[in-house]
Scaffold this motif. Structure first.
Motif, mmCIF file in Angstrom:
data_model
loop_
_atom_site.group_PDB
_atom_site.id
_atom_site.type_symbol
_atom_site.label_atom_id
_atom_site.label_comp_id
_atom_site.label_asym_id
_atom_site.label_seq_id
_atom_site.Cartn_x
_atom_site.Cartn_y
_atom_site.Cartn_z
ATOM 1 N N ALA A 176 13.527 -0.594 -12.208
ATOM 2 C CA ALA A 176 12.965 0.382 -13.146
ATOM 3 C C ALA A 176 11.624 -0.104 -13.676
ATOM 4 N N LEU A 177 11.529 -1.395 -13.972
ATOM 5 C CA LEU A 177 10.259 -1.955 -14.449
ATOM 6 C C LEU A 177 9.182 -1.861 -13.381
ATOM 7 N N ILE A 178 9.533 -2.082 -12.141
ATOM 8 C CA ILE A 178 8.562 -1.967 -11.045
ATOM 9 C C ILE A 178 8.085 -0.524 -10.918
ATOM 10 N N ILE A 179 8.993 0.430 -11.009
ATOM 11 C CA ILE A 179 8.606 1.844 -10.908
ATOM 12 C C ILE A 179 7.714 2.247 -12.070
ATOM 13 N N ILE A 180 8.053 1.813 -13.278
ATOM 14 C CA ILE A 180 7.238 2.149 -14.455
ATOM 15 C C ILE A 180 5.839 1.549 -14.334
ATOM 16 N N LEU A 181 5.753 0.279 -13.942
ATOM 17 C CA LEU A 181 4.440 -0.351 -13.789
ATOM 18 C C LEU A 181 3.636 0.302 -12.670
ATOM 19 N N GLY A 182 4.297 0.685 -11.596
ATOM 20 C CA GLY A 182 3.598 1.384 -10.514
ATOM 21 C C GLY A 182 3.068 2.729 -10.986
ATOM 22 N N GLY A 183 3.879 3.456 -11.758
ATOM 23 C CA GLY A 183 3.421 4.732 -12.314
ATOM 24 C C GLY A 183 2.254 4.557 -13.260
ATOM 25 N N LEU A 184 2.325 3.532 -14.126
ATOM 26 C CA LEU A 184 1.209 3.274 -15.040
ATOM 27 C C LEU A 184 -0.055 2.878 -14.290
ATOM 28 N N MET A 185 0.101 2.128 -13.216
ATOM 29 C CA MET A 185 -1.056 1.736 -12.413
ATOM 30 C C MET A 185 -1.697 2.970 -11.775
ATOM 31 N N LEU A 186 -0.879 3.878 -11.248
ATOM 32 C CA LEU A 186 -1.422 5.108 -10.664
ATOM 33 C C LEU A 186 -2.087 5.979 -11.726
ATOM 34 N N LEU A 187 -1.492 6.049 -12.912
ATOM 35 C CA LEU A 187 -2.083 6.818 -14.004
ATOM 36 C C LEU A 187 -3.450 6.261 -14.392
ATOM 37 N N MET A 188 -3.555 4.954 -14.461
ATOM 38 C CA MET A 188 -4.844 4.331 -14.807
ATOM 39 C C MET A 188 -5.863 4.556 -13.685
ATOM 40 N N LEU A 189 -5.416 4.588 -12.448
ATOM 41 C CA LEU A 189 -6.318 4.857 -11.327
ATOM 42 C C LEU A 189 -6.871 6.278 -11.412
ATOM 43 N N VAL A 190 -5.992 7.229 -11.731
ATOM 44 C CA VAL A 190 -6.429 8.624 -11.888
ATOM 45 C C VAL A 190 -7.394 8.747 -13.057
ATOM 46 N N GLN A 191 -7.070 8.114 -14.170
ATOM 47 C CA GLN A 191 -7.943 8.180 -15.340
ATOM 48 C C GLN A 191 -9.293 7.526 -15.051
ATOM 49 N N TYR A 192 -9.285 6.431 -14.315
ATOM 50 C CA TYR A 192 -10.538 5.755 -13.986
ATOM 51 C C TYR A 192 -11.411 6.627 -13.089
ATOM 52 N N THR A 193 -10.800 7.315 -12.113
ATOM 53 C CA THR A 193 -11.597 8.160 -11.236
ATOM 54 C C THR A 193 -12.150 9.381 -11.985
ATOM 55 N N ARG A 194 -11.453 9.842 -13.013
ATOM 56 C CA ARG A 194 -11.940 10.979 -13.792
ATOM 57 C C ARG A 194 -13.036 10.566 -14.771
ATOM 58 N N HIS A 195 -12.929 9.367 -15.321
ATOM 59 C CA HIS A 195 -13.892 8.888 -16.323
ATOM 60 C C HIS A 195 -14.500 7.580 -15.827
ATOM 61 N N ARG A 196 -15.419 7.681 -14.921
ATOM 62 C CA ARG A 196 -15.993 6.487 -14.301
ATOM 63 C C ARG A 196 -16.765 5.610 -15.279
ATOM 64 N N LEU A 197 -17.309 6.168 -16.322
ATOM 65 C CA LEU A 197 -18.121 5.376 -17.237
ATOM 66 C C LEU A 197 -17.265 4.551 -18.204
ATOM 67 N N GLU A 198 -16.009 4.926 -18.402
ATOM 68 C CA GLU A 198 -15.149 4.188 -19.309
ATOM 69 C C GLU A 198 -14.364 3.141 -18.506
ATOM 70 N N PHE A 206 -2.110 -3.718 -15.119
ATOM 71 C CA PHE A 206 -0.828 -3.197 -14.628
ATOM 72 C C PHE A 206 -0.576 -3.613 -13.185
ATOM 73 N N SER A 207 -1.637 -3.674 -12.380
ATOM 74 C CA SER A 207 -1.484 -4.116 -10.989
ATOM 75 C C SER A 207 -1.028 -5.572 -10.921
ATOM 76 N N LEU A 208 -1.631 -6.418 -11.755
ATOM 77 C CA LEU A 208 -1.241 -7.833 -11.767
ATOM 78 C C LEU A 208 0.196 -8.003 -12.271
ATOM 79 N N LEU A 209 0.559 -7.262 -13.313
ATOM 80 C CA LEU A 209 1.937 -7.318 -13.799
ATOM 81 C C LEU A 209 2.920 -6.851 -12.728
ATOM 82 N N LEU A 210 2.545 -5.800 -12.003
ATOM 83 C CA LEU A 210 3.391 -5.284 -10.933
ATOM 84 C C LEU A 210 3.583 -6.335 -9.839
ATOM 85 N N LEU A 211 2.507 -7.018 -9.459
ATOM 86 C CA LEU A 211 2.617 -8.062 -8.443
ATOM 87 C C LEU A 211 3.494 -9.216 -8.917
#
Length: 148
Positions: free
Chosen positions: A22-44, A54-59
């Motif tokens: 469950a922790l792996i799935i949650i961290l993977g979801g958070l990592m994908l969410l941050m990836l989407v947010q980063y692509t939408r707001h490139r300057l932030e 989140f990627s490092l925690l997932l690994l």
């Protein structure tokens, strides 16, 4: 001294790893969410930094889970030898399997087997294909029997 019966040994081979998955799935979801947010707001860059965290925690969690899985497989292969051993002792001594308890979940030389309130030390051959039981006397008579 803690002893284990046959039911415990058969059920003990199952591992509960739902929390880690469950922790792996949650961290993977958070990592994908941050990836989407980063692509939408490139300057932030905060989304990129959170995604990296989140990627490092997932690994790390995946690595720990893999290590735990390897140790569980080793323990499972060792404890799978114990169930036929308990059945063989019960058959050789003409008792029910419920009357035989052991003080270890893995089959090793020197474990204690209790049959009808009498204790025996197990001496295994080099290839663990045969055994001898030697009468033993334990010092601490307080016994806990784990059944499930």
């Amino acid at each position: 001294m803690t002893f284990y019966n046959l039911t415990y040994l058969e059920n003990h081979q199952q591992a509960n790893t739902i929390f880690s998955y469950a922790l792996i799935i949650i961290l993977g979801g958070l990592m994908l969410l941050m990836l989407v947010q980063y692509t939408r707001h490139r300057l932030e860059t905060k989304y990129r930094d959170l995604g990296i965290i989140f990627s490092l925690l997932l690994l790390i969690i995946i690595g720990l889970q893999y290590t735990k899985l390897e140790s569980l497989n080793t323990q499972k292969s060792q404890s799978s030898q114990m169930v036929p051993f308990v059945k063989a002792v019960a058959k050789d001594r003409h008792v029910k399997t419920g009357e035989v308890v052991v003080n270890s979940t893995t089959l090793t030389d020197g474990i204690i087997v209790r049959i009808k309130d009498k204790d025996y030390r197990v001496n295994l051959s080099a290839d663990s294909n045969n055994y001898t039981l030697t009468r033993a006397h334990v010092i601490d008579h307080r016994v806990i029997i784990k059944k499930k």
